[in-house]
Scaffold this active site. Structure first.
Site, PDB file in Angstrom:
ATOM      1  N   ASN A  12       5.002  -0.348  -6.284  1.00 40.61           N
ATOM      2  CA  ASN A  12       4.697  -1.434  -5.319  1.00 40.61           C
ATOM      3  C   ASN A  12       3.256  -1.210  -4.889  1.00 40.61           C
ATOM      4  O   ASN A  12       2.964  -0.272  -4.139  1.00 40.61           O
ATOM      5  CB  ASN A  12       5.660  -1.301  -4.149  1.00 40.61           C
ATOM      6  CG  ASN A  12       5.683  -2.467  -3.174  1.00 40.61           C
ATOM      7  OD1 ASN A  12       6.176  -2.278  -2.071  1.00 40.61           O
ATOM      8  ND2 ASN A  12       5.169  -3.621  -3.539  1.00 40.61           N
ATOM      9  N   ASN A  63       1.330 -10.151   2.983  1.00 40.70           N
ATOM     10  CA  ASN A  63       1.797 -10.567   1.664  1.00 40.70           C
ATOM     11  C   ASN A  63       0.720 -11.382   0.944  1.00 40.70           C
ATOM     12  O   ASN A  63      -0.218 -11.870   1.594  1.00 40.70           O
ATOM     13  CB  ASN A  63       3.063 -11.425   1.818  1.00 40.70           C
ATOM     14  CG  ASN A  63       4.269 -10.603   2.258  1.00 40.70           C
ATOM     15  OD1 ASN A  63       4.571  -9.583   1.667  1.00 40.70           O
ATOM     16  ND2 ASN A  63       4.923 -11.052   3.319  1.00 40.70           N
ATOM     17  N   ASN A  74       7.085   1.046   1.283  1.00 40.00           N
ATOM     18  CA  ASN A  74       6.252   1.753   0.291  1.00 40.00           C
ATOM     19  C   ASN A  74       4.831   1.917   0.814  1.00 40.00           C
ATOM     20  O   ASN A  74       4.197   2.956   0.605  1.00 40.00           O
ATOM     21  CB  ASN A  74       6.262   0.982  -1.034  1.00 40.00           C
ATOM     22  CG  ASN A  74       7.602   1.107  -1.741  1.00 40.00           C
ATOM     23  OD1 ASN A  74       8.179   2.181  -1.801  1.00 40.00           O
ATOM     24  ND2 ASN A  74       8.103  -0.003  -2.247  1.00 40.00           N
ATOM     25  N   GLU A 206      10.773 -10.548  -3.268  1.00 41.76           N
ATOM     26  CA  GLU A 206      10.214 -10.310  -1.934  1.00 41.76           C
ATOM     27  C   GLU A 206       9.678 -11.575  -1.273  1.00 41.76           C
ATOM     28  O   GLU A 206       9.016 -12.391  -1.921  1.00 41.76           O
ATOM     29  CB  GLU A 206       9.061  -9.295  -2.007  1.00 41.76           C
ATOM     30  CG  GLU A 206       9.528  -7.867  -2.062  1.00 41.76           C
ATOM     31  CD  GLU A 206       8.409  -6.904  -1.697  1.00 41.76           C
ATOM     32  OE1 GLU A 206       7.562  -7.259  -0.861  1.00 41.76           O
ATOM     33  OE2 GLU A 206       8.381  -5.801  -2.282  1.00 41.76           O
ATOM     34  N   GLY A 216      10.403  -0.741  -0.283  1.00 42.62           N
ATOM     35  CA  GLY A 216      10.939   0.372   0.507  1.00 42.62           C
ATOM     36  C   GLY A 216      11.896  -0.101   1.582  1.00 42.62           C
ATOM     37  O   GLY A 216      12.996   0.448   1.748  1.00 42.62           O
ATOM     38  N   GLY A 218      13.420  -2.837   1.501  1.00 44.05           N
ATOM     39  CA  GLY A 218      14.560  -3.406   0.764  1.00 44.05           C
ATOM     40  C   GLY A 218      15.512  -2.331   0.281  1.00 44.05           C
ATOM     41  O   GLY A 218      16.734  -2.519   0.254  1.00 44.05           O
TER      42      GLY A 218
HETATM   43  N1  API Z   1       7.334  -4.054  -0.425  1.00 45.20           N
HETATM   44  C1  API Z   1       7.485  -3.782   0.987  1.00 45.20           C
HETATM   45  C2  API Z   1       8.185  -4.875   1.714  1.00 45.20           C
HETATM   46  C3  API Z   1       7.304  -5.981   1.980  1.00 45.20           C
HETATM   47  C4  API Z   1       8.136  -6.993   2.633  1.00 45.20           C
HETATM   48  C5  API Z   1       7.439  -8.297   2.692  1.00 45.20           C
HETATM   49  N2  API Z   1       7.508  -8.979   1.411  1.00 45.20           N
HETATM   50  C6  API Z   1       8.076  -9.128   3.768  1.00 45.20           C
HETATM   51  O1  API Z   1       7.634 -10.245   3.943  1.00 45.20           O
HETATM   52  O2  API Z   1       9.000  -8.619   4.454  1.00 45.20           O
HETATM   53  C7  API Z   1       8.255  -2.506   1.234  1.00 45.20           C
HETATM   54  O3  API Z   1       8.063  -1.575   0.462  1.00 45.20           O
HETATM   55  O4  API Z   1       9.021  -2.442   2.214  1.00 45.20           O
END
Ligand code: API
Length: 272
Positions: A12, A63, A74, A206, A216, A218
């Site tokens: 990520n 994002n 992450n 996402e 992460g 998720g």
């Molecule tokens: N990749 C990220 C989550 C981003 C979440 C984002 N897409 C949202 O709008 O909540 C992680 O590792 O938690």
């Protein structure tokens, strides 16, 4: 001219900017441009790192569509490594990180002078529908005949169980589920395949991004959904497309602990 650091956690990948001097004026505009994988640097989004008056370091995550996420798992490990090496010069292995979802405690695992992994205390999952938020009486909903368990880790997630992540409708159904009317603030959508009581696999569509190689928050939401549905133990290794995270939902304080990698990829400069 913006100096950035590209890092990835389980695949990520984000662009990290040391924003202690406020060099980034409008991250909601910058994120789409710099994240574009053809006309920009290319990433799953933009992360600003700065000092905090409430913790040792602060992060904000945007994002690729410009929306700001409350929390990013992450990225929190990558910010932890960035700060550990560049701000604290490896002088302390435990510190606190201010995020949009509150203060998170970080533990760096080292091998001598080398970074091994980071553990983030992601806090307790939020299961109350109105706070996730999900427009339903409970945190379990049915979409397209599939049952989803909704969990917030500061940002909203909806988890469903599939026979195989390989054939999961991540791209065919993910975009519609993300913006379903059940989700007032949209949702990250996770597809989980069970392996055994301590192992599972997951793919994610996402919010504001599309499919990423790992998520992460998720992963934490997926473990909570597994336990709530009696599918796994409270500590599992979760295999994502980009790597494996170890997730544990502690009984004593209901906090979710996420452990995993954080790697530097390259440094660069970007003309706004
Ligand atoms: N990749 C990220 C989550 C981003 C979440 C984002 N897409 C949202 O709008 O909540 C992680 O590792 O938690």
């Amino acid at each position: 001219m913006i100096h950035f650091t590209k890092m990835q956690g389980a695949g990520n990948d984000y662009i990290y900017v040391d924003n202690r001097n406020g060099v980034v004026k409008d991250p909601t505009q910058l994120s789409p441009k710099i994240s574009d994988r053809h006309f920009g640097v290319g990433s799953d989004g933009l992360v600003l790192i700065s000092l905090s008056d409430k913790a040792d370091v602060r992060m904000r995550m945007f994002n690729p569509d410009g929306s700001e996420a409350e929390m990013c798992g992450n990225a929190s490990r990558c910010v932890a490594r960035f700060a550990w090496e560049r701000f604290f010069k490896k002088a302390k292995d435990e510190f606190d990180l201010e995020t949009g979802a509150g203060i998170k405690h970080i533990v760096i695992h080292r091998d001598g002078e080398n970074f091994k992994s980071a553990t983030v205390d992601m806090g307790a999952p939020i299961l109350e529908p109105a706070k996730i938020p999900v427009a339903a009486e409970t945190n379990k909903i049915t979409l397209d005949g599939c049952e989803f368990t909704c969990v917030s880790m500061g940002n909203p997630h909806a988890v469903t169980f599939v026979d195989s992540v390989k054939t999961a409708p991540v791209h065919t159904k993910g975009p519609d589920y993300e913006i379903d009317s059940f989700f007032p603030r949209k949702s990250n959508i996770e597809f989980c395949e069970l392996v055994d009581s301590t192992h599972a696999k997951m793919r994610v569509w996402e919010r504001g991004t599309g499919e990423t190689l790992a998520c992460g928050t998720g992963a934490c939401a997926t473990l909570v959904a597994c336990v709530l549905n009696g599918k796994t133990s409270r500590a599992i290794d979760l295999e994502l497309l980009g790597g494996t995270l170890h997730i544990e939902w502690r009984e004593e304080d209901s906090h979710v602990m996420m452990t995993g990698p954080a790697e530097f990829v390259f440094e660069g400069t970007f003309e706004e």
